[in-house]
Write a protein that holds these residues in place. Structure first.
Motif, PDB file in Angstrom:
ATOM      1  N   LEU A 188       0.828  -1.201   0.000  1.00 39.55           N
ATOM      2  CA  LEU A 188       0.000   0.000   0.000  1.00 39.55           C
ATOM      3  C   LEU A 188       0.867   1.256   0.000  1.00 39.55           C
ATOM      4  O   LEU A 188       2.037   1.211   0.406  1.00 39.55           O
ATOM      5  CB  LEU A 188      -0.904   0.002   1.235  1.00 39.55           C
ATOM      6  CG  LEU A 188      -1.783  -1.236   1.422  1.00 39.55           C
ATOM      7  CD1 LEU A 188      -2.495  -1.176   2.762  1.00 39.55           C
ATOM      8  CD2 LEU A 188      -2.772  -1.347   0.286  1.00 39.55           C
ATOM      9  N   PRO A 189       0.314   2.399  -0.412  1.00 37.68           N
ATOM     10  CA  PRO A 189       1.095   3.637  -0.422  1.00 37.68           C
ATOM     11  C   PRO A 189       1.539   4.020   0.988  1.00 37.68           C
ATOM     12  O   PRO A 189       0.851   3.715   1.973  1.00 37.68           O
ATOM     13  CB  PRO A 189       0.101   4.664  -0.973  1.00 37.68           C
ATOM     14  CG  PRO A 189      -0.969   3.882  -1.635  1.00 37.68           C
ATOM     15  CD  PRO A 189      -1.060   2.585  -0.907  1.00 37.68           C
ATOM     16  N   PRO A 190       2.690   4.688   1.109  1.00 36.07           N
ATOM     17  CA  PRO A 190       3.107   5.196   2.417  1.00 36.07           C
ATOM     18  C   PRO A 190       2.013   6.094   3.006  1.00 36.07           C
ATOM     19  O   PRO A 190       1.347   6.825   2.278  1.00 36.07           O
ATOM     20  CB  PRO A 190       4.362   6.012   2.095  1.00 36.07           C
ATOM     21  CG  PRO A 190       4.878   5.422   0.829  1.00 36.07           C
ATOM     22  CD  PRO A 190       3.662   5.008   0.049  1.00 36.07           C
ATOM     23  N   GLY A 191       1.827   6.005   4.303  1.00 33.42           N
ATOM     24  CA  GLY A 191       0.772   6.776   4.949  1.00 33.42           C
ATOM     25  C   GLY A 191      -0.519   6.008   5.129  1.00 33.42           C
ATOM     26  O   GLY A 191      -1.437   6.477   5.805  1.00 33.42           O
ATOM     27  N   SER A 192      -0.622   4.817   4.526  1.00 33.77           N
ATOM     28  CA  SER A 192      -1.796   3.967   4.742  1.00 33.77           C
ATOM     29  C   SER A 192      -1.815   3.510   6.196  1.00 33.77           C
ATOM     30  O   SER A 192      -0.764   3.300   6.810  1.00 33.77           O
ATOM     31  CB  SER A 192      -1.758   2.751   3.811  1.00 33.77           C
ATOM     32  OG  SER A 192      -1.791   3.144   2.457  1.00 33.77           O
ATOM     33  N   VAL A 193      -3.008   3.362   6.740  1.00 26.18           N
ATOM     34  CA  VAL A 193      -3.159   3.023   8.159  1.00 26.18           C
ATOM     35  C   VAL A 193      -3.676   1.593   8.300  1.00 26.18           C
ATOM     36  O   VAL A 193      -4.832   1.302   7.971  1.00 26.18           O
ATOM     37  CB  VAL A 193      -4.140   3.986   8.848  1.00 26.18           C
ATOM     38  CG1 VAL A 193      -4.279   3.628  10.331  1.00 26.18           C
ATOM     39  CG2 VAL A 193      -3.678   5.429   8.678  1.00 26.18           C
ATOM     40  N   PRO A 194      -2.840   0.657   8.773  1.00 24.21           N
ATOM     41  CA  PRO A 194      -3.298  -0.722   8.967  1.00 24.21           C
ATOM     42  C   PRO A 194      -4.396  -0.806  10.021  1.00 24.21           C
ATOM     43  O   PRO A 194      -4.366  -0.089  11.030  1.00 24.21           O
ATOM     44  CB  PRO A 194      -2.031  -1.450   9.437  1.00 24.21           C
ATOM     45  CG  PRO A 194      -0.897  -0.608   8.957  1.00 24.21           C
ATOM     46  CD  PRO A 194      -1.397   0.807   9.044  1.00 24.21           C
ATOM     47  N   LYS A 195      -5.350  -1.698   9.792  1.00 22.12           N
ATOM     48  CA  LYS A 195      -6.433  -1.945  10.737  1.00 22.12           C
ATOM     49  C   LYS A 195      -6.371  -3.363  11.298  1.00 22.12           C
ATOM     50  O   LYS A 195      -7.305  -3.794  11.983  1.00 22.12           O
ATOM     51  CB  LYS A 195      -7.785  -1.722  10.052  1.00 22.12           C
ATOM     52  CG  LYS A 195      -8.014  -0.285   9.584  1.00 22.12           C
ATOM     53  CD  LYS A 195      -8.021   0.687  10.745  1.00 22.12           C
ATOM     54  CE  LYS A 195      -8.268   2.112  10.272  1.00 22.12           C
ATOM     55  NZ  LYS A 195      -8.250   3.073  11.419  1.00 22.12           N
ATOM     56  N   VAL A 196      -5.282  -4.074  11.000  1.00 25.32           N
ATOM     57  CA  VAL A 196      -5.093  -5.431  11.496  1.00 25.32           C
ATOM     58  C   VAL A 196      -3.705  -5.541  12.093  1.00 25.32           C
ATOM     59  O   VAL A 196      -2.844  -4.686  11.870  1.00 25.32           O
ATOM     60  CB  VAL A 196      -5.262  -6.486  10.374  1.00 25.32           C
ATOM     61  CG1 VAL A 196      -6.698  -6.539   9.892  1.00 25.32           C
ATOM     62  CG2 VAL A 196      -4.299  -6.192   9.217  1.00 25.32           C
ATOM     63  N   ALA A 197      -3.478  -6.611  12.857  1.00 29.75           N
ATOM     64  CA  ALA A 197      -2.183  -6.851  13.483  1.00 29.75           C
ATOM     65  C   ALA A 197      -1.766  -8.293  13.215  1.00 29.75           C
ATOM     66  O   ALA A 197      -2.596  -9.144  12.865  1.00 29.75           O
ATOM     67  CB  ALA A 197      -2.248  -6.587  14.981  1.00 29.75           C
ATOM     68  N   ILE A 198      -0.481  -8.572  13.381  1.00 26.57           N
ATOM     69  CA  ILE A 198       0.023  -9.934  13.177  1.00 26.57           C
ATOM     70  C   ILE A 198      -0.725 -10.903  14.085  1.00 26.57           C
ATOM     71  O   ILE A 198      -0.911 -10.649  15.275  1.00 26.57           O
ATOM     72  CB  ILE A 198       1.537  -9.989  13.450  1.00 26.57           C
ATOM     73  CG1 ILE A 198       2.287  -9.186  12.383  1.00 26.57           C
ATOM     74  CG2 ILE A 198       2.034 -11.435  13.461  1.00 26.57           C
ATOM     75  CD1 ILE A 198       3.779  -9.082  12.625  1.00 26.57           C
ATOM     76  N   GLY A 199      -1.164 -12.006  13.506  1.00 24.35           N
ATOM     77  CA  GLY A 199      -1.916 -13.014  14.251  1.00 24.35           C
ATOM     78  C   GLY A 199      -3.412 -12.925  14.084  1.00 24.35           C
ATOM     79  O   GLY A 199      -4.134 -13.883  14.398  1.00 24.35           O
ATOM     80  N   ASP A 200      -3.908 -11.786  13.561  1.00 20.28           N
ATOM     81  CA  ASP A 200      -5.358 -11.646  13.359  1.00 20.28           C
ATOM     82  C   ASP A 200      -5.841 -12.619  12.281  1.00 20.28           C
ATOM     83  O   ASP A 200      -5.139 -12.880  11.300  1.00 20.28           O
ATOM     84  CB  ASP A 200      -5.708 -10.223  12.915  1.00 20.28           C
ATOM     85  CG  ASP A 200      -5.618  -9.209  14.054  1.00 20.28           C
ATOM     86  OD1 ASP A 200      -5.390  -9.637  15.205  1.00 20.28           O
ATOM     87  OD2 ASP A 200      -5.772  -8.003  13.769  1.00 20.28           O
ATOM     88  N   ILE A 201      -7.049 -13.131  12.475  1.00 23.17           N
ATOM     89  CA  ILE A 201      -7.705 -13.972  11.472  1.00 23.17           C
ATOM     90  C   ILE A 201      -8.607 -13.081  10.630  1.00 23.17           C
ATOM     91  O   ILE A 201      -9.422 -12.329  11.174  1.00 23.17           O
ATOM     92  CB  ILE A 201      -8.522 -15.097  12.127  1.00 23.17           C
ATOM     93  CG1 ILE A 201      -7.628 -15.947  13.027  1.00 23.17           C
ATOM     94  CG2 ILE A 201      -9.194 -15.957  11.063  1.00 23.17           C
ATOM     95  CD1 ILE A 201      -6.469 -16.620  12.310  1.00 23.17           C
ATOM     96  N   VAL A 202      -8.461 -13.149   9.317  1.00 24.80           N
ATOM     97  CA  VAL A 202      -9.219 -12.260   8.429  1.00 24.80           C
ATOM     98  C   VAL A 202     -10.025 -13.065   7.423  1.00 24.80           C
ATOM     99  O   VAL A 202      -9.725 -14.227   7.145  1.00 24.80           O
ATOM    100  CB  VAL A 202      -8.273 -11.287   7.693  1.00 24.80           C
ATOM    101  CG1 VAL A 202      -7.553 -10.392   8.681  1.00 24.80           C
ATOM    102  CG2 VAL A 202      -7.263 -12.050   6.831  1.00 24.80           C
TER     103      VAL A 202
END
Length: 215
Positions: A188-202
């Protein structure tokens, strides 16, 4: 809801399912209860190639998960396809996950790159650079560039991608499939804001991975 031409069972799975059921039925005819393992295999094939429709979250700048699975990487990385810094989010799929791949954003397909490679465990970071992979560059209406990369895994030997340069994709639209354990990397472009973390099930389409920059 995302449009799926072959809901419930992926079109890629019908030949495998037909063979598995035919073998199980044949063994049942000749061997009775000894056919149980073959029916278990047929059930595994059925669950592997399931392809349920998903609700598409609505909102500006949302990046949707391209696959079912577990988050194994979130953070800054180099997008080697677009030669830029990026925010990378990786989804690892095991053999029990749905393996259809969906577009993370609305946009036009600017380019598609296929790279042959090895087949190390897709849970490892080096799979992103060493394994067989197929990258799709998508540009949104606001001019944001997103790269979605299908990566083959330890067992997978076939990446299927159904889009080409000039095609348009809607967020959540099915665009490919990877057979057996694998991963999908999203740059994703720089400045994008993640809404998940390592280990999350999606879940593909229904889980929001990140938000694109607003300015």
């Amino acid at each position: 809801m995302a449009h799926y031409p072959h809901p419930i069972i992926a079109k890629e799975g019908w030949p495998f399912l037909a063979i598995a059921v035919a073998v199980a039925a044949g063994v049942t005819w000749f061997g009775g209860w000894v056919s149980l393992p073959f029916w278990i295999i047929a059930l595994f094939v059925l669950q592997f190639f399931r392809d349920p429709p998903r609700e598409v979250p609505q909102g500006e700048g949302l990046v949707l998960s391209p696959a079912d699975g577990r988050i194994v990487q979130v953070g800054p990385a180099q997008d080697t396809y677009l030669k830029r810094d990026s925010v990378k989010i990786s989804v690892f799929m095991n053999v029990f996950n749905v393996h259809s791949n969906r577009s993370p954003v609305d946009g036009s397909v600017e380019d598609v790159w296929y790279s042959p490679g090895t087949f190390v465990n897709a849970d490892l970071d080096k799979a992103s650079t060493d394994n067989e992979r197929n990258a799709v560059h998508i540009r949104t209406a606001s001019g944001r560039d997103v790269t979605s990369v299908q990566v083959a895994g330890l067992i997978a030997r076939r990446i299927l991608c159904y889009v080409k340069r000039g095609d348009r994709l809607a967020a959540g639209q099915r665009y490919g499939f990877i057979r057996f354990g694998s991963r999908v990397d999203v740059y994703l472009p720089p400045g994008s804001v993640p809404k998940v973390a390592i280990g999350d099930i999606v879940k593909a389409t229904s889980t929001v991975l990140a938000e694109l920059p607003r300015d």
